[in-house]
Design an enzyme around this catalytic site. Structure first.
Site, PDB file in Angstrom:
ATOM      1  N   ASP A  11      -0.980   6.643   6.820  1.00 47.30           N
ATOM      2  CA  ASP A  11      -2.134   5.818   6.456  1.00 47.30           C
ATOM      3  C   ASP A  11      -2.352   4.830   7.595  1.00 47.30           C
ATOM      4  O   ASP A  11      -1.563   3.906   7.789  1.00 47.30           O
ATOM      5  CB  ASP A  11      -1.839   5.095   5.140  1.00 47.30           C
ATOM      6  CG  ASP A  11      -2.911   4.069   4.760  1.00 47.30           C
ATOM      7  OD1 ASP A  11      -3.889   3.908   5.510  1.00 47.30           O
ATOM      8  OD2 ASP A  11      -2.739   3.432   3.703  1.00 47.30           O
ATOM      9  N   LYS A  27     -12.177  -1.500   8.131  1.00 48.70           N
ATOM     10  CA  LYS A  27     -11.417  -2.529   8.831  1.00 48.70           C
ATOM     11  C   LYS A  27     -11.706  -2.507  10.334  1.00 48.70           C
ATOM     12  O   LYS A  27     -12.161  -3.489  10.885  1.00 48.70           O
ATOM     13  CB  LYS A  27      -9.925  -2.351   8.547  1.00 48.70           C
ATOM     14  CG  LYS A  27      -9.599  -2.458   7.053  1.00 48.70           C
ATOM     15  CD  LYS A  27      -8.147  -2.232   6.759  1.00 48.70           C
ATOM     16  CE  LYS A  27      -7.869  -2.192   5.260  1.00 48.70           C
ATOM     17  NZ  LYS A  27      -8.134  -3.457   4.585  1.00 48.70           N
ATOM     18  N   TRP A  73       0.823  -1.214   0.000  1.00 50.50           N
ATOM     19  CA  TRP A  73       0.000   0.000   0.000  1.00 50.50           C
ATOM     20  C   TRP A  73       0.855   1.262   0.000  1.00 50.50           C
ATOM     21  O   TRP A  73       0.549   2.219  -0.719  1.00 50.50           O
ATOM     22  CB  TRP A  73      -0.962  -0.012   1.184  1.00 50.50           C
ATOM     23  CG  TRP A  73      -1.956  -1.117   1.059  1.00 50.50           C
ATOM     24  CD1 TRP A  73      -2.113  -2.188   1.894  1.00 50.50           C
ATOM     25  CD2 TRP A  73      -2.904  -1.311   0.001  1.00 50.50           C
ATOM     26  NE1 TRP A  73      -3.098  -3.017   1.428  1.00 50.50           N
ATOM     27  CE2 TRP A  73      -3.609  -2.509   0.280  1.00 50.50           C
ATOM     28  CE3 TRP A  73      -3.240  -0.586  -1.150  1.00 50.50           C
ATOM     29  CZ2 TRP A  73      -4.619  -2.999  -0.559  1.00 50.50           C
ATOM     30  CZ3 TRP A  73      -4.243  -1.065  -1.980  1.00 50.50           C
ATOM     31  CH2 TRP A  73      -4.924  -2.256  -1.685  1.00 50.50           C
TER      32      TRP A  73
END
Length: 367
Positions: A173, A197, A103
């Protein structure tokens, strides 16, 4: 009797059952509005109350300082890969990216469209941990330093907040470990994370940005990604993801009720320790590719049948687990293996069930 289900999905992930039951009622009639929460106008006083509740509980649970703005945005984490440089890179035209997994690598590639990107550590695969600080090359003239606190694909998690040059904003992030432990928000210029999540359902991204970083986006920045515009309009410049915002507020309220971030961290350490202990004590039947000091509490990634894994045995593992209601354990397609995601809504009992299965599976297949 219905089969017991333990859902280890990496996202969209499990939502606390208590929250789901409350949401179920609001889907038909939300309080005294006589309409569904899905139908509320984003300009109504009822939705304004939802928005305010979410803002209040987020600030309280995460202890967000007053000089930070909360934004409820669309586009997920991937949208923020572009939004971050579009809003922040104009100061010097350069940005530092600490790439430790899939990511952060994608974020760096996206940012390179808008300015000069410096890779703080040499990029390479496989990603097995956070490289030692001694090999980092940080640019004191960078507009910001970016990192991903937890890489869901590879199971790599930062165990502390990186130190950056004075005056350079730190951007993080936190999509997959948001609200799982206490965080000193004042150390960051910007934090963001998709809700799907740990803090809700897919559709909303929570951005926390320090107010001195507003006001200087690139001219090409789309209005829906412009932090300054979204701040001015309280995330209501266009129709926001109203229902996901409501879910997010309810989930954070649940976190608060359960004991807050200290309790979420205690649980995450207890749950992940169960699986890592089984892996370490399996004499090589299970193996973790991640350096011990960088192993994620959120995404326990491992192989079955040795360090490289045996594909047939891993398929047998996933299939046998599914038959017992232990769902979504297949590793990411890019790395294979097994991945158990242990987000806040996963209970200790869920993880204990998986641990018992792992021990039994080893006994039956160790030959």
């Amino acid at each position: 009797m219905a089969q017991q289900i333990s859902y280890f999905s990496p996202g969209p992930a499990k939502i606390p059952e208590e929250v789901l039951r409350g949401l179920q009622e609001s889907l038909i009639h939300y309080k005294d509005t006589n309409v569904s929460v899905l139908e509320l106008s984003h300009r109504s006083k009822d939705f304004d109350a939802i928005l305010q509740k979410a803002e209040t509980v987020i600030r309280e649970v995460l202890d967000v300082p007053g000089n930070y703005k909360l934004l409820f945005m669309q586009g997920g984490g991937t949208g923020q890969f572009a939004a971050v440089p579009l809003n922040l890179i104009s100061r010097t035209g350069k940005a530092d990216y600490i790439v430790t997994g899939s990511w952060s690598s994608k974020a760096a590639k996206e940012a390179a469209k808008y300015g000069s990107v410096n890779l703080v550590v040499p990029e390479g695969q496989p990603y097995t941990g956070v490289p030692d600080r001694s090999c980092w090359k940080l640019d004191p003239d960078a507009s910001y330093v970016y990192y991903c606190a937890n890489e869901t694909v590879e199971g790599v998690e930062f165990q502390s907040v990186p130190e950056v040059p004075p005056g350079v904003p730190l951007v993080c992030d936190m999509s997959s470990n948001y609200f799982t432990r206490s965080v000193d928000v004042s150390k960051f210029g910007l934090i963001y994370g998709g809700a799907q999540k740990n803090i809700g359902c897919a559709g909303v991204t929570l951005v926390i940005v320090r107010d001195d970083l507003l006001g200087n986006p690139l001219p090409t920045c789309p209005v829906v990604l412009d932090y300054t515009v979204m701040t001015k309009h309280r995330s209501l410049y266009n129709t926001p993801p109203t229902f996901p915002i409501h879910v997010l507020g309810e989930v954070i309220a649940w976190v608060k009720k359960e004991g807050g971030l200290a309790e979420m961290e205690r649980r995450s350490l207890e749950k992940s320790k169960i699986l890592y202990s089984i892996i370490e004590e399996s004499h090589g039947f299970y193996s973790s590719p991640v350096d011990p000091g960088s192993r994620s509490r959120m995404n326990v990634v491992f192989r079955v049948g040795g360090a490289a894994g045996e594909e047939d045995l891993e398929k047998k593992f996933v299939d046998a687990a599914s038959q017992l209601g232990l769902l979504s354990l297949k590793g990411h397609r890019s790395v294979g293996g097994i991945r158990a995601s242990l987000y806040n809504a996963l209970t200790l009992a869920d993880v204990q069930r998986l641990g018992q299965f792992m021990k039994k599976f080893q006994q039956e297949n160790k030959a």
